[in-house]
Design an enzyme around this catalytic site. Structure first.
Site, short mmCIF file in Angstrom:
data_model
loop_
_atom_site.label_atom_id
_atom_site.label_comp_id
_atom_site.label_asym_id
_atom_site.label_seq_id
_atom_site.Cartn_x
_atom_site.Cartn_y
_atom_site.Cartn_z
N TRP A 101 0.83 -1.21 0.00
CA TRP A 101 0.00 0.00 0.00
C TRP A 101 0.86 1.25 0.00
O TRP A 101 0.56 2.23 -0.68
CB TRP A 101 -0.98 -0.01 1.17
CG TRP A 101 -1.94 -1.15 1.10
CD1 TRP A 101 -2.08 -2.16 1.99
CD2 TRP A 101 -2.91 -1.40 0.06
NE1 TRP A 101 -3.07 -3.03 1.57
CE2 TRP A 101 -3.59 -2.59 0.40
CE3 TRP A 101 -3.27 -0.74 -1.13
CZ2 TRP A 101 -4.60 -3.14 -0.39
CZ3 TRP A 101 -4.28 -1.28 -1.92
CH2 TRP A 101 -4.93 -2.46 -1.55
N ASP A 171 -1.36 6.61 6.42
CA ASP A 171 -2.46 5.70 6.09
C ASP A 171 -2.62 4.76 7.28
O ASP A 171 -1.72 3.97 7.58
CB ASP A 171 -2.08 4.93 4.82
CG ASP A 171 -3.08 3.83 4.44
OD1 ASP A 171 -4.06 3.63 5.18
OD2 ASP A 171 -2.88 3.20 3.38
N LYS A 195 -11.63 -1.90 7.14
CA LYS A 195 -10.76 -2.81 7.86
C LYS A 195 -11.20 -2.88 9.33
O LYS A 195 -11.55 -3.94 9.81
CB LYS A 195 -9.29 -2.35 7.78
CG LYS A 195 -8.80 -2.09 6.36
CD LYS A 195 -8.60 -3.37 5.56
CE LYS A 195 -8.55 -3.16 4.06
NZ LYS A 195 -7.43 -2.42 3.54
C1 LIG Z 1 -6.94 -2.02 2.23
C2 LIG Z 1 -5.90 -0.96 2.31
C3 LIG Z 1 -5.80 0.05 1.35
C4 LIG Z 1 -6.69 0.11 0.13
O1 LIG Z 1 -7.95 0.48 0.51
P1 LIG Z 1 -9.12 0.73 -0.56
O2 LIG Z 1 -10.18 1.33 0.30
O3 LIG Z 1 -9.47 -0.58 -1.14
O4 LIG Z 1 -8.61 1.68 -1.57
C5 LIG Z 1 -4.85 1.03 1.53
N1 LIG Z 1 -4.03 1.01 2.59
C6 LIG Z 1 -4.10 0.05 3.53
C7 LIG Z 1 -3.16 0.10 4.69
C8 LIG Z 1 -5.04 -0.96 3.43
O5 LIG Z 1 -5.10 -1.91 4.37
#
Ligand SMILES: *Cc1c(COP(=O)(O)O)cnc(C)c1O
Length: 359
Positions: A101, A171, A195
């Site tokens: 990511w 993030d 998540k």
């Molecule tokens: C799942 C995830 C993403 C991507 O998320 P989307 O909502 O599918 O774009 C980005 N960063 C992390 C840390 C993730 O776990």
């Protein structure tokens, strides 16, 4: 009806209590005669829902007044572009690449300016967090970017990088609300909610007000300017209304549970059960450097692909689902987010012990 123990990395387990409440309110939300899915986002009732969700989140995370909370769409992935479009005034930013990511964000950043990789753990399949105490960060970098919990690889920053005075952007998709954070250390904290918070379709961005400006990169669409959403309190256009409503319920659940310090203790307790077993097992092994282990995502392997597959299959039959690891790591991964009860982890470990004895 029977519920399984869902170890999915995302979309993932939600508190059963929240799902039941949402089900009860499905046809008639608090006397409105309609579902939250059916109501205008401009209605008084909905205004109450989104305002209360924000207030509860502010309360939970102790968000300072000079930060805005935005409920957006496009997932965490859209932020990979939105961040540079809004923040890259000097067209330069530093990225710490600790997983897929972070790498995707780094690659996206290159479309908008000079994205500089200042550290990486790719040399060892992202199984650790690099030392970030004294990085070579360009003087004129607009921000330093991290992915704080690496969902796929199961690593987590235990201390934030020394950004040398630069704005930190994080993030936190897979560790959102898993423990207390000091919001004031960040310029932006953001994450997709699917998540650890709610249903897919909502991304929450917590952003310091001075970073919200008209001065975005040329050509930035209206919808991708933080200012657009900040000025309209996340109601510039139709927000992901039902998703925000469910997030609001999860915030209330978290408050009822005792808040983020209590969640941290619970998460540590759950993770310890699993990691201690992995450390003593002869068959199963954790794949991450111990100091960097995530409380949320726990990857492990047997070292034998066929045995891994057998384990995943038998676990599923026993009611422990979504344990297959990400294709880039192989093996297994147990995601044990806030909503996973301790009992789920205990039972998984008991199942693993039994499997080890029998194989
Ligand atoms: C799942 C995830 C993403 C991507 O998320 P989307 O909502 O599918 O774009 C980005 N960063 C992390 C840390 C993730 O776990």
């Amino acid at each position: 009806m029977s519920r399984v123990y869902n170890f999915s990395a995302g979309p993932a387990i939600l508190p059963e209590e929240v799902l039941r409440e949402a089900a009860e309110e499905m046809l008639d939300y608090q006397g409105s005669g309609m579902s939250v899915m059916e109501m205008s986002h401009r209605s008084k009732v909905y205004d109450g829902i989104i305002k209360e969700a924000e207030a509860d989140l502010r309360d939970l995370m102790n968000i300072p007044d000079n930060y805005k909370v935005l409920f957006l769409q496009g997932g965490a992935s859209q932020q990979f572009a939105m961040i540079p479009m809004n923040l890259m005034k000097n067209k330069k930013a530093a990225y710490i690449v600790t997983g897929q990511w972070a790498k995707k964000a780094f690659q996206e950043g290159q479309n908008y300016g000079e994205a500089v990789k200042v550290a990486s753990s790719e040399d060892e399949t992202f199984s650790y967090i690099p030392d970030c105490s004294d990085l070579d960060i360009p003087e004129d970098a607009d921000y330093v970017y991290i992915c704080e919990n690496n969902t796929i690889y199961g690593t987590k920053y235990k201390t934030l990088p020394n950004t040398k005075g630069h704005t930190l952007v994080a993030d936190v998709s897979s560790c959102f609300l898993s423990e207390p954070v000091d919001v004031s250390k960040y310029g932006i904290i953001y994450g997709g909610v699917q998540k650890n918070i709610g249903p897919a379709g909502v991304v929450i961005v917590i952003i310091r007000e001075d970073l919200i400006t008209e001065d975005t990169l040329p050509g930035t669409p209206t919808m991708l300017k933080y200012k657009t959403h900040a000025d309209a309190d996340s109601l510039y256009n139709t927000p992901p209304a039902y998703g925000i409503y469910v997030c609001g319920k999860v915030f209330k659940w978290l408050k009822k549970m005792g808040g983020l310090s209590v969640m941290k203790e619970r998460n540590e307790e759950k993770a310890k059960i699993l990691y201690e077993f992995l450390d003593e097992s002869k068959m199963f092994k954790g794949t991450v450097r111990k100091e960097d282990r995530s409380l949320m995502n726990v990857p492990f392997v047997t070292g034998d692909k066929d045995l891994d597959a057998k384990f995943v299959k038998e676990a599923e039959a026993a009611g422990f689902v979504n344990l297959k690891g990400h294709r880039t790591v192989g093996g297994m991964r147990a995601s044990i987010y806030n909503a996973m009860p301790k009992e789920g982890v205990e039972k998984l470990v008991a199942f693993m012990k039994k499997f080890e004895e029998e194989n």
